[in-house]
Design a protein around this motif. Structure first.
Motif, PDB file in Angstrom:
ATOM      1  N   ALA B 138       0.047 -11.277   7.768  1.00 30.15           N
ATOM      2  CA  ALA B 138      -1.251 -10.727   8.174  1.00 30.15           C
ATOM      3  C   ALA B 138      -2.050 -11.757   8.971  1.00 30.15           C
ATOM      4  CB  ALA B 138      -2.035 -10.284   6.943  1.00 30.15           C
ATOM      5  N   ALA B 139      -2.039 -12.987   8.516  1.00 29.38           N
ATOM      6  CA  ALA B 139      -2.830 -14.018   9.189  1.00 29.38           C
ATOM      7  C   ALA B 139      -2.291 -14.300  10.590  1.00 29.38           C
ATOM      8  CB  ALA B 139      -2.847 -15.293   8.348  1.00 29.38           C
ATOM      9  N   GLY B 140      -0.970 -14.229  10.741  1.00 28.57           N
ATOM     10  CA  GLY B 140      -0.386 -14.423  12.072  1.00 28.57           C
ATOM     11  C   GLY B 140      -0.871 -13.371  13.045  1.00 28.57           C
ATOM     12  N   ALA B 141      -0.971 -12.121  12.595  1.00 29.28           N
ATOM     13  CA  ALA B 141      -1.498 -11.056  13.457  1.00 29.28           C
ATOM     14  C   ALA B 141      -2.968 -11.308  13.781  1.00 29.28           C
ATOM     15  CB  ALA B 141      -1.320  -9.703  12.773  1.00 29.28           C
ATOM     16  N   GLN B 142      -3.704 -11.710  12.761  1.00 35.84           N
ATOM     17  CA  GLN B 142      -5.141 -11.967  12.948  1.00 35.84           C
ATOM     18  C   GLN B 142      -5.365 -13.100  13.953  1.00 35.84           C
ATOM     19  OE1 GLN B 142      -7.198 -12.440   9.214  1.00 35.84           O
ATOM     20  NE2 GLN B 142      -8.955 -13.415  10.202  1.00 35.84           N
ATOM     21  N   LYS B 143      -4.486 -14.088  13.900  1.00 31.16           N
ATOM     22  CA  LYS B 143      -4.591 -15.213  14.835  1.00 31.16           C
ATOM     23  C   LYS B 143      -4.531 -14.734  16.281  1.00 31.16           C
ATOM     24  CE  LYS B 143      -1.257 -18.609  15.082  1.00 31.16           C
ATOM     25  NZ  LYS B 143      -1.001 -19.259  16.388  1.00 31.16           N
ATOM     26  N   LEU B 144      -3.763 -13.681  16.536  1.00 30.00           N
ATOM     27  CA  LEU B 144      -3.647 -13.157  17.895  1.00 30.00           C
ATOM     28  C   LEU B 144      -4.758 -12.168  18.232  1.00 30.00           C
ATOM     29  CD1 LEU B 144       0.210 -12.582  18.035  1.00 30.00           C
ATOM     30  CD2 LEU B 144      -1.090 -14.556  18.844  1.00 30.00           C
ATOM     31  N   GLY B 145      -5.688 -11.980  17.313  1.00 27.26           N
ATOM     32  CA  GLY B 145      -6.768 -11.022  17.560  1.00 27.26           C
ATOM     33  C   GLY B 145      -6.374  -9.603  17.198  1.00 27.26           C
ATOM     34  N   ALA B 146      -5.190  -9.433  16.649  1.00 24.19           N
ATOM     35  CA  ALA B 146      -4.745  -8.107  16.231  1.00 24.19           C
ATOM     36  C   ALA B 146      -5.251  -7.811  14.814  1.00 24.19           C
ATOM     37  CB  ALA B 146      -3.221  -8.013  16.281  1.00 24.19           C
ATOM     38  N   VAL B 147      -5.050  -6.585  14.379  1.00 22.98           N
ATOM     39  CA  VAL B 147      -5.614  -6.142  13.104  1.00 22.98           C
ATOM     40  C   VAL B 147      -4.491  -5.810  12.129  1.00 22.98           C
ATOM     41  CG1 VAL B 147      -7.122  -4.458  11.991  1.00 22.98           C
ATOM     42  CG2 VAL B 147      -7.554  -5.164  14.362  1.00 22.98           C
ATOM     43  N   PRO B 148      -4.357  -6.607  11.058  1.00 21.64           N
ATOM     44  CA  PRO B 148      -3.361  -6.265  10.043  1.00 21.64           C
ATOM     45  C   PRO B 148      -3.873  -5.113   9.185  1.00 21.64           C
ATOM     46  CG  PRO B 148      -4.504  -8.311   9.460  1.00 21.64           C
ATOM     47  CD  PRO B 148      -5.084  -7.854  10.765  1.00 21.64           C
ATOM     48  N   VAL B 149      -3.059  -4.081   9.041  1.00 18.62           N
ATOM     49  CA  VAL B 149      -3.443  -2.911   8.226  1.00 18.62           C
ATOM     50  C   VAL B 149      -2.505  -2.870   7.021  1.00 18.62           C
ATOM     51  CG1 VAL B 149      -3.654  -0.402   8.189  1.00 18.62           C
ATOM     52  CG2 VAL B 149      -4.242  -1.680  10.277  1.00 18.62           C
ATOM     53  N   HIS B 150      -3.043  -3.250   5.862  1.00 21.57           N
ATOM     54  CA  HIS B 150      -2.226  -3.248   4.647  1.00 21.57           C
ATOM     55  C   HIS B 150      -2.026  -1.816   4.156  1.00 21.57           C
ATOM     56  CE1 HIS B 150      -2.069  -7.593   3.878  1.00 21.57           C
ATOM     57  NE2 HIS B 150      -3.276  -7.646   4.418  1.00 21.57           N
ATOM     58  N   VAL B 151      -0.788  -1.462   3.894  1.00 17.80           N
ATOM     59  CA  VAL B 151      -0.465  -0.138   3.359  1.00 17.80           C
ATOM     60  C   VAL B 151       0.238  -0.358   2.022  1.00 17.80           C
ATOM     61  CG1 VAL B 151       0.768   2.012   3.778  1.00 17.80           C
ATOM     62  CG2 VAL B 151      -0.172   0.725   5.714  1.00 17.80           C
ATOM     63  N   PRO B 152      -0.416  -0.032   0.918  1.00 20.71           N
ATOM     64  CA  PRO B 152       0.170  -0.370  -0.373  1.00 20.71           C
ATOM     65  C   PRO B 152       1.513   0.314  -0.610  1.00 20.71           C
ATOM     66  CG  PRO B 152      -2.149   0.218  -0.618  1.00 20.71           C
ATOM     67  CD  PRO B 152      -1.751   0.571   0.792  1.00 20.71           C
ATOM     68  N   LEU B 153       2.468  -0.447  -1.111  1.00 22.74           N
ATOM     69  CA  LEU B 153       3.691   0.133  -1.650  1.00 22.74           C
ATOM     70  C   LEU B 153       3.319   0.962  -2.868  1.00 22.74           C
ATOM     71  CD1 LEU B 153       5.775  -3.184  -1.508  1.00 22.74           C
ATOM     72  CD2 LEU B 153       6.340  -1.118  -0.211  1.00 22.74           C
ATOM     73  N   ALA B 154       4.151   1.952  -3.166  1.00 21.12           N
ATOM     74  CA  ALA B 154       3.952   2.682  -4.418  1.00 21.12           C
ATOM     75  C   ALA B 154       4.450   1.810  -5.577  1.00 21.12           C
ATOM     76  CB  ALA B 154       4.732   3.996  -4.379  1.00 21.12           C
ATOM     77  N   TYR B 155       3.857   1.980  -6.753  1.00 17.54           N
ATOM     78  CA  TYR B 155       4.285   1.186  -7.912  1.00 17.54           C
ATOM     79  C   TYR B 155       4.465   2.096  -9.107  1.00 17.54           C
ATOM     80  CZ  TYR B 155       4.498  -2.522 -11.424  1.00 17.54           C
ATOM     81  OH  TYR B 155       4.912  -3.345 -12.438  1.00 17.54           O
ATOM     82  N   GLY B 156       5.631   1.973  -9.727  1.00 13.16           N
ATOM     83  CA  GLY B 156       5.885   2.812 -10.909  1.00 13.16           C
ATOM     84  C   GLY B 156       6.838   2.116 -11.855  1.00 13.16           C
ATOM     85  N   ALA B 157       7.429   2.887 -12.720  1.00 13.69           N
ATOM     86  CA  ALA B 157       8.287   2.325 -13.753  1.00 13.69           C
ATOM     87  C   ALA B 157       9.495   1.594 -13.160  1.00 13.69           C
ATOM     88  CB  ALA B 157       8.753   3.432 -14.697  1.00 13.69           C
ATOM     89  N   GLU B 158       9.908   1.991 -11.972  1.00 11.53           N
ATOM     90  CA  GLU B 158      11.057   1.363 -11.323  1.00 11.53           C
ATOM     91  C   GLU B 158      10.620   0.190 -10.444  1.00 11.53           C
ATOM     92  OE1 GLU B 158      14.458   2.788 -11.629  1.00 11.53           O
ATOM     93  OE2 GLU B 158      13.302   3.515 -13.349  1.00 11.53           O
ATOM     94  N   GLY B 159       9.336  -0.099 -10.439  1.00 10.03           N
ATOM     95  CA  GLY B 159       8.847  -1.167  -9.576  1.00 10.03           C
ATOM     96  C   GLY B 159       8.265  -0.611  -8.284  1.00 10.03           C
TER      97      GLY B 159
END
Lengths: 411, 411
Positions: B138-159
């Motif tokens: 994310a920081a590498g993208a930010q360094k270039l002026g781009a926008v990191p968009v975090h998209v959460p992984l799903a989390y459940g009993a299997e991880g």
């Protein structure tokens, strides 16, 4: 984007490549290198490096650290021992206070430039480049989406000099920085103390960063032991970022290690930029760099004396032909000169490979103001340079300003 | 600028620093490292590296090249011998055609990421990051002026698992790329072949670059000898940039050497980006990397077996407490887990230093979805991990879900 977009059609696979990246120039000296590199007996004077490998005392220090297991992640700002050694070196050579907090180890001088540019420049911002200039400075700015603005140095009987009027005329609302390389590659231009004061006043007036590239500061053939430096004229609150390298002084071109000098208030910012660029420099390489600074002074002195001798060998031979436009430079280790009658230096570079078996770089590789000039690196041994000078001056005497050459080099 | 601008007031000297650079985050694990690094007997499991120095056969090859004078500028794309060795390695492990033209040596995996991002992203462009994720992406993208968009992984009993619906919902007109790290740091998430096919279809649908970070591909504890890879599902015209490193497989974290794999049509563009970043990687280091690829397979196998054993030691001990939220990961070398009753993991990290003398990183260092988790690196020897597991499980049994802890970790 203000960056030029190539007019030629490209593979559609490349449609998703950013326009400013697609437009990055290839190194302008690659053509002649590829043309000449496999020729029998060729003397290669096109690159910016000497012919001496890194001295053993530096290699030994790195190898010892490698075998001692210094192979883990390390300080992003550089080993404390190396930062301290740089501080001692800078105090010794430049008479500045010894402050390790000002120095940050980088993976090459090129990376130091990129770190400095990242601090100062964003997309669409402009940076002034007194030119001719080493092409990587402009390309580094272009890589960030910024706009390199070449401002020609003045050229006269004394060689190249700064023209503050031209700099003033080039300032716009988007100007953020000026990059000054002194002693200069490729021109050998050395800014006087008065010129540095004028650039500093100019930068203060317009609120600009100064990116100071003084990597050839020791390769100085004038009065004193080093070239004038912004260190001689700056105040604590000036916005100056110094980029530096181990490449030239200590014959470590291939190592890719340098440093950036900045106000300690920028420390965390620079640490972050290093973290998010290459995440530090190998600790074992840094041990070699410590050895270079602590034990390398006799080697550096020898390198400088050798370059000065090399300059005289080649410059004197070329000047003796009476057919070159050449001012003996006071700094760096390049001759930047024209051959009367030959303005198309790209073609001239290939011709000299074919007919003189000497490889030199066309001035067109160095931006505005380089047309009509050739760059020759004289950081090599006397025997080889004597032979190169013999070949070149022979060719020039036979061909300079000859029939069949194109029109005179300056319009 | 879309990047966040710090709300706190800063030194006026910093007014000329670009906003997105000023806003770059410090590494989120530094706080706990600084807090704990000098404690007597501390077991440090916070960083992403093992405890074994680079093996001697690799160091020897580098030192020999250093002493043989391989200290000059070298190929910007990497030594031909190293590119050929990478091609043989990739053919052997991934079953792909042996094509050295696809591989470009970089000064770290981080630099490979930056090169990839520079191709794909400009100011204001968005990149999707399935998260939690190693923060440097994310920081590498930010360094270039781009926008990191975090998209959460799903989390459940299997991880953790990928949720294509969430990715679809995150796409905008400015989306240019998706960064997928599998096996994943910090989660241990391993994309299945079906998930890779779904991501590829998603990227094709939206015309996105895929930046594929498969550096932990060999650290895989499922069926087969490596994790599923985009190499298994891609076609020749897909826009995939693979970033790679020598750091993990060959215990070379401190070397800062990696590679980028890309379509050869991008060759000159990548060469230019390397030229204008650090201008290549030391040839003598590349000789070490050749030795790693050619002679390193027994060492890699040993590293993987050791990590698998380490995973079982720590995971089994923690699971036995009945007070952790932990799914044994199928890849990479981290446990990413919660302790029931402790949601404030930043504070928990400091507490564990004080009370268990074990150093682990707070999940909050890894972006959205990391709250409530801790990251523990198990790429270490069995004796040390057994002791760390004993200390941690003892502390958890005494304190997990205890009175005085904050409210349960998931809302």
């Amino acid at each position: 984007m203000p960056s030029p977009i190539p007019a030629v059609s490209v593979d559609p696979y490349l449609d998703r490549v950013r326009a400013n990246i697609l437009a990055l120039p290839e190194s302008g000296i690659v053509e002649v290198m590829n043309y000449g590199r496999s020729r029998e007996g060729m003397i290669p004077l096109w690159a910016g490096e000497g012919d001496v490998p890194t001295p053993a005392f530096i290699c030994d220090a790195a190898a010892a650290a490698l075998h001692a297991g210094e192979t883990f992640y390390t300080w992003q700002r550089g080993l404390p021992e190396l930062r301290a050694a740089i501080a001692r070196y800078m105090a010794r050579i430049y008479g500045v206070p010894e402050d390790p907090e000002r120095y940050f180890v980088t993976g090459s001088g090129m990376q130091a430039i990129l770190v400095a540019f990242s601090i100062a420049l964003g997309a669409g911002d402009e940076i002034l480049l007194p030119s001719p200039i080493w092409p990587n400075a402009a390309a580094g700015a272009q890589k960030l989406g910024a706009v390199p603005v070449h401002v020609p140095l003045a050229y006269g009987a004394e060689g190249f000099s700064l023209d503050i009027g031209r700099l003033e005329a080039a300032v716009t609302l988007r100007t953020r920085a000026i990059f000054l390389n002194t002693p200069g590659n490729p021109t050998g231009f050395v800014a006087t103390r008065a010129e540095l004061e004028a650039v500093l006043a100019f930068a203060r007036r317009h609120g600009l960063w100064i990116i100071a590239d003084e990597i050839y500061g020791r390769f100085y053939y004038g009065e004193g032991t080093r070239a004038p430096s912004f260190h001689d004229v700056m105040s604590a609150d000036d916005h100056i970022l110094f980029v530096q390298t181990f490449s030239k002084n200590w014959a470590m071109t291939g190592w890719r290690i340098g440093w950036i000098e900045a106000d300690p208030r920028l420390g965390q910012i620079i640490e972050n930029l290093i973290q998010y660029s290459t995440s530090g420099v190998a600790a074992f390489m840094q041990r070699g760099a410590v050895a270079a600074l602590e034990l390398g002074e006799p080697f550096v002195a020898e390198q400088i004396a050798r370059a000065r001798h090399g300059r005289d060998i080649v410059a004197d031979a070329l000047l003796a032909t009476g057919k070159v436009d050449l001012v003996k430079p006071d700094g760096a280790f390049y001759l930047f000169f024209g051959i009367e009658g030959y303005r198309d230096v790209r073609r001239l570079g290939l011709t000299l490979v074919d007919e003189a078996n000497v490889g030199i770089a066309p001035g067109t590789a160095f931006g505005a103001g380089g047309a009509g000039f050739m760059r020759l690196c004289f950081a090599r041994g006397a025997a080889q340079l004597t032979e190169a000078a013999r070949r070149l001056s022979g060719w020039i005497e036979a061909n300079g300003a000859a029939a069949g050459a194109d029109s005179g080099r300056r319009a």
